[in-house]
Write a protein that holds these residues in place. Sequence first.
Motif, PDB file in Angstrom:
ATOM      1  N   ASN A   1     -79.162-129.723 -77.019  1.00 54.49           N
ATOM      2  CA  ASN A   1     -78.671-130.216 -75.727  1.00 54.49           C
ATOM      3  C   ASN A   1     -79.350-129.511 -74.557  1.00 54.49           C
ATOM      4  OD1 ASN A   1     -76.819-132.091 -76.711  1.00 54.49           O
ATOM      5  ND2 ASN A   1     -75.237-130.527 -76.993  1.00 54.49           N
ATOM      6  N   TRP A   2     -79.663-128.228 -74.755  1.00 60.22           N
ATOM      7  CA  TRP A   2     -80.279-127.449 -73.685  1.00 60.22           C
ATOM      8  C   TRP A   2     -81.669-127.989 -73.315  1.00 60.22           C
ATOM      9  CZ3 TRP A   2     -77.522-124.589 -70.608  1.00 60.22           C
ATOM     10  CH2 TRP A   2     -78.147-123.680 -69.732  1.00 60.22           C
TER      11      TRP A   2
ATOM     12  N   VAL B   1     -70.689-133.877 -69.595  1.00 59.90           N
ATOM     13  CA  VAL B   1     -70.041-132.819 -70.370  1.00 59.90           C
ATOM     14  C   VAL B   1     -69.624-131.684 -69.427  1.00 59.90           C
ATOM     15  CG1 VAL B   1     -70.401-131.100 -72.186  1.00 59.90           C
ATOM     16  CG2 VAL B   1     -71.318-133.397 -72.474  1.00 59.90           C
ATOM     17  N   HIS B   2     -70.465-131.375 -68.457  1.00 57.09           N
ATOM     18  CA  HIS B   2     -70.119-130.340 -67.472  1.00 57.09           C
ATOM     19  C   HIS B   2     -68.931-130.761 -66.618  1.00 57.09           C
ATOM     20  CE1 HIS B   2     -73.056-127.044 -67.589  1.00 57.09           C
ATOM     21  NE2 HIS B   2     -73.730-127.911 -68.307  1.00 57.09           N
TER      22      HIS B   2
ATOM     23  N   ARG C   1     -65.499-130.092 -67.850  1.00 58.05           N
ATOM     24  CA  ARG C   1     -64.985-128.731 -67.706  1.00 58.05           C
ATOM     25  C   ARG C   1     -64.226-128.534 -66.393  1.00 58.05           C
ATOM     26  NH1 ARG C   1     -66.935-123.216 -69.120  1.00 58.05           N
ATOM     27  NH2 ARG C   1     -64.929-123.186 -68.148  1.00 58.05           N
TER      28      ARG C   1
ATOM     29  N   LEU D   1     -69.089-123.098 -85.957  1.00 58.46           N
ATOM     30  CA  LEU D   1     -69.919-122.268 -85.083  1.00 58.46           C
ATOM     31  C   LEU D   1     -71.399-122.644 -85.223  1.00 58.46           C
ATOM     32  CD1 LEU D   1     -69.068-119.994 -83.199  1.00 58.46           C
ATOM     33  CD2 LEU D   1     -69.626-118.340 -84.985  1.00 58.46           C
TER      34      LEU D   1
ATOM     35  N   VAL E   1     -75.344-134.781 -70.323  1.00 57.05           N
ATOM     36  CA  VAL E   1     -75.058-133.358 -70.167  1.00 57.05           C
ATOM     37  C   VAL E   1     -74.267-133.107 -68.868  1.00 57.05           C
ATOM     38  CG1 VAL E   1     -76.131-131.086 -69.827  1.00 57.05           C
ATOM     39  CG2 VAL E   1     -76.928-132.573 -71.657  1.00 57.05           C
ATOM     40  N   GLN E   2     -74.611-133.835 -67.810  1.00 52.08           N
ATOM     41  CA  GLN E   2     -73.820-133.725 -66.572  1.00 52.08           C
ATOM     42  C   GLN E   2     -72.361-134.107 -66.813  1.00 52.08           C
ATOM     43  OE1 GLN E   2     -75.301-135.823 -63.079  1.00 52.08           O
ATOM     44  NE2 GLN E   2     -77.337-134.929 -63.284  1.00 52.08           N
TER      45      GLN E   2
ATOM     46  N   GLY F   1     -76.137-127.058 -79.327  1.00 48.40           N
ATOM     47  CA  GLY F   1     -76.434-126.412 -78.044  1.00 48.40           C
ATOM     48  C   GLY F   1     -77.927-126.234 -77.845  1.00 48.40           C
ATOM     49  N   ALA F   2     -78.604-125.793 -78.905  1.00 49.33           N
ATOM     50  CA  ALA F   2     -80.054-125.592 -78.817  1.00 49.33           C
ATOM     51  C   ALA F   2     -80.752-126.891 -78.420  1.00 49.33           C
ATOM     52  CB  ALA F   2     -80.592-125.077 -80.153  1.00 49.33           C
TER      53      ALA F   2
ATOM     54  N   ARG G   1     -68.151-137.633 -78.206  1.00 52.44           N
ATOM     55  CA  ARG G   1     -68.909-136.413 -78.519  1.00 52.44           C
ATOM     56  C   ARG G   1     -68.314-135.692 -79.720  1.00 52.44           C
ATOM     57  NH1 ARG G   1     -73.090-135.113 -75.557  1.00 52.44           N
ATOM     58  NH2 ARG G   1     -73.323-133.072 -76.482  1.00 52.44           N
TER      59      ARG G   1
ATOM     60  N   LYS H   1     -72.058-125.982 -83.447  1.00 53.90           N
ATOM     61  CA  LYS H   1     -72.071-125.810 -81.989  1.00 53.90           C
ATOM     62  C   LYS H   1     -73.374-125.136 -81.544  1.00 53.90           C
ATOM     63  CE  LYS H   1     -67.089-125.872 -81.202  1.00 53.90           C
ATOM     64  NZ  LYS H   1     -67.088-127.259 -80.687  1.00 53.90           N
ATOM     65  N   GLY H   2     -73.856-124.191 -82.344  1.00 51.84           N
ATOM     66  CA  GLY H   2     -75.118-123.524 -82.019  1.00 51.84           C
ATOM     67  C   GLY H   2     -76.288-124.473 -82.042  1.00 51.84           C
ATOM     68  N   LEU H   3     -76.404-125.234 -83.120  1.00 51.78           N
ATOM     69  CA  LEU H   3     -77.592-126.101 -83.226  1.00 51.78           C
ATOM     70  C   LEU H   3     -77.543-127.270 -82.246  1.00 51.78           C
ATOM     71  CD1 LEU H   3     -77.087-128.859 -85.158  1.00 51.78           C
ATOM     72  CD2 LEU H   3     -76.973-127.116 -86.927  1.00 51.78           C
TER      73      LEU H   3
ATOM     74  N   ALA I   1     -79.819-136.477 -69.532  1.00 52.92           N
ATOM     75  CA  ALA I   1     -79.421-135.532 -68.485  1.00 52.92           C
ATOM     76  C   ALA I   1     -78.043-135.917 -67.937  1.00 52.92           C
ATOM     77  CB  ALA I   1     -80.463-135.507 -67.360  1.00 52.92           C
TER      78      ALA I   1
END
Lengths: 221, 221
Positions: free
Chosen positions: A188-189, A127-128, A131, A178, A124-125, A185-186, A150, A181-183, A121
């Motif tokens: 990481n979420w 990574v945010h 931004r 692409l 992921v924080q 993301g799935a 990363r 990044k999709g997989l 967690a």
Amino acid sequence: MANHDMHREWASKTRGQEDSGHLADSVAEILDCAALCFTEMGFQGTSIDDVARRLGATKGRIYHYFRSKTDLFFEVHREGMRRLMDAVNSAMSQGGTGREKLLHMIEAHALTMMQNTAYEAVVVQGVHMHRLSATTPEQRVSLDELMDIRHRFEQLFVETMREGQADGSVREGADVSLAVKGLLGAVNWMAIWYRPRPDETPEQQQLIARHVAELQVSGIA
Amino acid sequence: MANHDMHREWASKTRGQEDSGHLADSVAEILDCAALCFTEMGFQGTSIDDVARRLGATKGRIYHYFRSKTDLFFEVHREGMRRLMDAVNSAMSQGGTGREKLLHMIEAHALTMMQNTAYEAVVVQGVHMHRLSATTPEQRVSLDELMDIRHRFEQLFVETMREGQADGSVREGADVSLAVKGLLGAVNWMAIWYRPRPDETPEQQQLIARHVAELQVSGIA
């Protein structure tokens, strides 16, 4: 001083000394408590006092190893990335076709997320935070370093997917960047929605991780 | 007062009055500026002063419509969710097999993320805030309401995937809840990595959105 080699430095500095194990334990305990605090309250909402209280120790014990809350946060992030990297590298080295390797890598990524919810967690924080422009120069240096890690992590998947296209196990039409990044993301979420059930066994976790990976490799249709 | 019906309330209150369009424009402008500020600096890093400065207006103009920064943040979040809901509902109503509908829904979700990067970054920030315990009671009420909206959003995908399993267009073995969390995660994660290229056309955005959706439906292998 950058903290990312702290464990190793301490280990080598104190090699042969009686308290080497003690030192490592002490840092690991601080990181575990910090990971829980940051996960529950966020970077902004956490103070060194909170971590010390949870640890049942003085602030001094934490400041002995970490210069600031920022240092502590990024060392938790580094440890979280290290666990992901180790798991995915080890899955990669099992061999097989590109497709088989990707399946094992995604599964290892998912399982590591599930077994290290607090550390991941915080990853992921971080990574945010990257931004946001409202970061201090000190934070920016750590964030850039972590984004490099990363990027290398992402590249492991990119290279394996290209291998799969070369050996015919991954379809050629897919845009590799692409798709990765999709997989990722799935998986990481999972930091957002996954909570272990109270009675969840390691075998059940493994099944969930495998299913997450299969869905990304084979789709739903 | 809850803000989520503000637009409609204003529209009805001021119907027939000369300034009804002006009022709506004014709120929309504030939300646009707020979305950009929160995206760039985060909830903690943004003040009402920042939003007013960006808007070229006084703080009073913002406080005329929003009681607090928290109110403003959640109204941006609501607007971001409204755009996602509208796009996905409209894609759903195009009909087809469960699989075809899912493809259109994921594509609509992805395209909305790409066309509303600031609003959707705030949506993702709100989802992260929900995980933290260090929220005020005021924030908690809004967060719970927004999580209800997200739950309804997720259910659209769950129901459509079940339709697909019933009509044979989606494979039966897939765990629907896990599969939906995976595909929504893959698209939500676009808030982290996607930035439009300076010369990117709407057609190119559409192609990216379609490819993201195809990868989730058909996998990479």
